[in-house]
Design a protein around this motif. Structure first.
Motif, PDB file in Angstrom:
ATOM      1  N   LEU A  17       0.831  -1.205   0.000  1.00 40.09           N
ATOM      2  CA  LEU A  17       0.000   0.000   0.000  1.00 40.09           C
ATOM      3  C   LEU A  17       0.865   1.255   0.000  1.00 40.09           C
ATOM      4  O   LEU A  17       0.594   2.215  -0.739  1.00 40.09           O
ATOM      5  N   ILE A  18       1.919   1.261   0.796  1.00 32.96           N
ATOM      6  CA  ILE A  18       2.813   2.424   0.842  1.00 32.96           C
ATOM      7  C   ILE A  18       3.536   2.595  -0.486  1.00 32.96           C
ATOM      8  O   ILE A  18       3.654   3.719  -0.998  1.00 32.96           O
ATOM      9  N   ASN A  19       4.013   1.494  -1.072  1.00 38.37           N
ATOM     10  CA  ASN A  19       4.683   1.577  -2.378  1.00 38.37           C
ATOM     11  C   ASN A  19       3.734   2.077  -3.449  1.00 38.37           C
ATOM     12  O   ASN A  19       4.112   2.873  -4.316  1.00 38.37           O
ATOM     13  N   TYR A  20       2.487   1.629  -3.418  1.00 41.82           N
ATOM     14  CA  TYR A  20       1.491   2.089  -4.390  1.00 41.82           C
ATOM     15  C   TYR A  20       1.257   3.595  -4.242  1.00 41.82           C
ATOM     16  O   TYR A  20       1.196   4.324  -5.238  1.00 41.82           O
ATOM     17  N   ALA A  21       1.152   4.062  -3.011  1.00 42.58           N
ATOM     18  CA  ALA A  21       0.935   5.494  -2.776  1.00 42.58           C
ATOM     19  C   ALA A  21       2.136   6.306  -3.236  1.00 42.58           C
ATOM     20  O   ALA A  21       1.983   7.400  -3.798  1.00 42.58           O
ATOM     21  N   LEU A  22       3.340   5.786  -3.016  1.00 47.41           N
ATOM     22  CA  LEU A  22       4.538   6.501  -3.476  1.00 47.41           C
ATOM     23  C   LEU A  22       4.599   6.559  -4.995  1.00 47.41           C
ATOM     24  O   LEU A  22       5.005   7.571  -5.570  1.00 47.41           O
ATOM     25  N   LYS A  23       4.191   5.485  -5.661  1.00 49.07           N
ATOM     26  CA  LYS A  23       4.182   5.487  -7.133  1.00 49.07           C
ATOM     27  C   LYS A  23       3.161   6.482  -7.663  1.00 49.07           C
ATOM     28  O   LYS A  23       3.406   7.154  -8.662  1.00 49.07           O
ATOM     29  N   LEU A  24       1.995   6.583  -6.986  1.00 46.10           N
ATOM     30  CA  LEU A  24       1.003   7.566  -7.403  1.00 46.10           C
ATOM     31  C   LEU A  24       1.523   8.990  -7.214  1.00 46.10           C
ATOM     32  O   LEU A  24       1.179   9.901  -7.984  1.00 46.10           O
ATOM     33  N   ALA A  25       2.361   9.195  -6.207  1.00 44.98           N
ATOM     34  CA  ALA A  25       2.929  10.519  -5.943  1.00 44.98           C
ATOM     35  C   ALA A  25       4.092  10.833  -6.869  1.00 44.98           C
ATOM     36  O   ALA A  25       4.586  11.954  -6.878  1.00 44.98           O
ATOM     37  N   GLY A  26       4.539   9.860  -7.660  1.00 49.01           N
ATOM     38  CA  GLY A  26       5.604  10.095  -8.607  1.00 49.01           C
ATOM     39  C   GLY A  26       6.981   9.721  -8.097  1.00 49.01           C
ATOM     40  O   GLY A  26       7.993  10.029  -8.719  1.00 49.01           O
ATOM     41  N   VAL A  27       7.066   9.067  -6.969  1.00 50.96           N
ATOM     42  CA  VAL A  27       8.345   8.641  -6.425  1.00 50.96           C
ATOM     43  C   VAL A  27       8.572   7.188  -6.850  1.00 50.96           C
ATOM     44  O   VAL A  27       7.819   6.302  -6.476  1.00 50.96           O
ATOM     45  N   GLU A  28       9.614   6.968  -7.659  1.00 58.69           N
ATOM     46  CA  GLU A  28       9.882   5.630  -8.169  1.00 58.69           C
ATOM     47  C   GLU A  28      11.157   5.076  -7.562  1.00 58.69           C
ATOM     48  O   GLU A  28      12.008   5.806  -7.097  1.00 58.69           O
ATOM     49  N   GLY A  29      11.275   3.767  -7.567  1.00 60.88           N
ATOM     50  CA  GLY A  29      12.506   3.121  -7.180  1.00 60.88           C
ATOM     51  C   GLY A  29      12.681   2.876  -5.691  1.00 60.88           C
ATOM     52  O   GLY A  29      13.748   2.478  -5.278  1.00 60.88           O
ATOM     53  N   ILE A  30      11.694   3.127  -4.896  1.00 57.31           N
ATOM     54  CA  ILE A  30      11.805   2.869  -3.459  1.00 57.31           C
ATOM     55  C   ILE A  30      11.065   1.580  -3.148  1.00 57.31           C
ATOM     56  O   ILE A  30       9.894   1.430  -3.454  1.00 57.31           O
ATOM     57  N   GLN A  31      11.783   0.640  -2.566  1.00 57.70           N
ATOM     58  CA  GLN A  31      11.162  -0.619  -2.144  1.00 57.70           C
ATOM     59  C   GLN A  31      11.295  -0.739  -0.643  1.00 57.70           C
ATOM     60  O   GLN A  31      12.380  -0.645  -0.078  1.00 57.70           O
ATOM     61  N   LEU A  32      10.202  -0.935   0.010  1.00 56.15           N
ATOM     62  CA  LEU A  32      10.202  -1.078   1.461  1.00 56.15           C
ATOM     63  C   LEU A  32      10.266  -2.541   1.836  1.00 56.15           C
ATOM     64  O   LEU A  32       9.720  -3.388   1.264  1.00 56.15           O
TER      65      LEU A  32
END
Length: 77
Positions: A62-77
């Protein structure tokens, strides 16, 4: 001029208040205690759920999906 039933209302009101406080003494404390026990139980259940691997992975997704929607790519938790 005052209303003729006003003193009777005061007397009845004070009698009811006195009667009610005697019969319900401690009721508010019991209600608060019940609420606190229920809140602690719910908190324990939530902690147990969030410690499980399934819920942890779902929260990360869910956090990764929200970050992708915000335009932040390449972060894996």
């Amino acid at each position: 001029m005052s209303h003729p039933l006003l003193p009777a209302r005061r007397l009845r009101s004070s009698w009811l208040r006195r009667f009610r406080t005697r019969s319900e003494r401690g009721a508010a404390t019991a209600e608060y205690a019940t609420t606190i026990v229920a809140a602690c139980g719910l908190g324990g259940i939530l902690v147990a759920l969030l410690k499980s691997d399934v819920m942890l992975n779902a929260l990360k997704a869910l956090i990764n999906y929200a970050l992708k929607l915000a335009g932040v790519e390449g972060i894996q938790l």
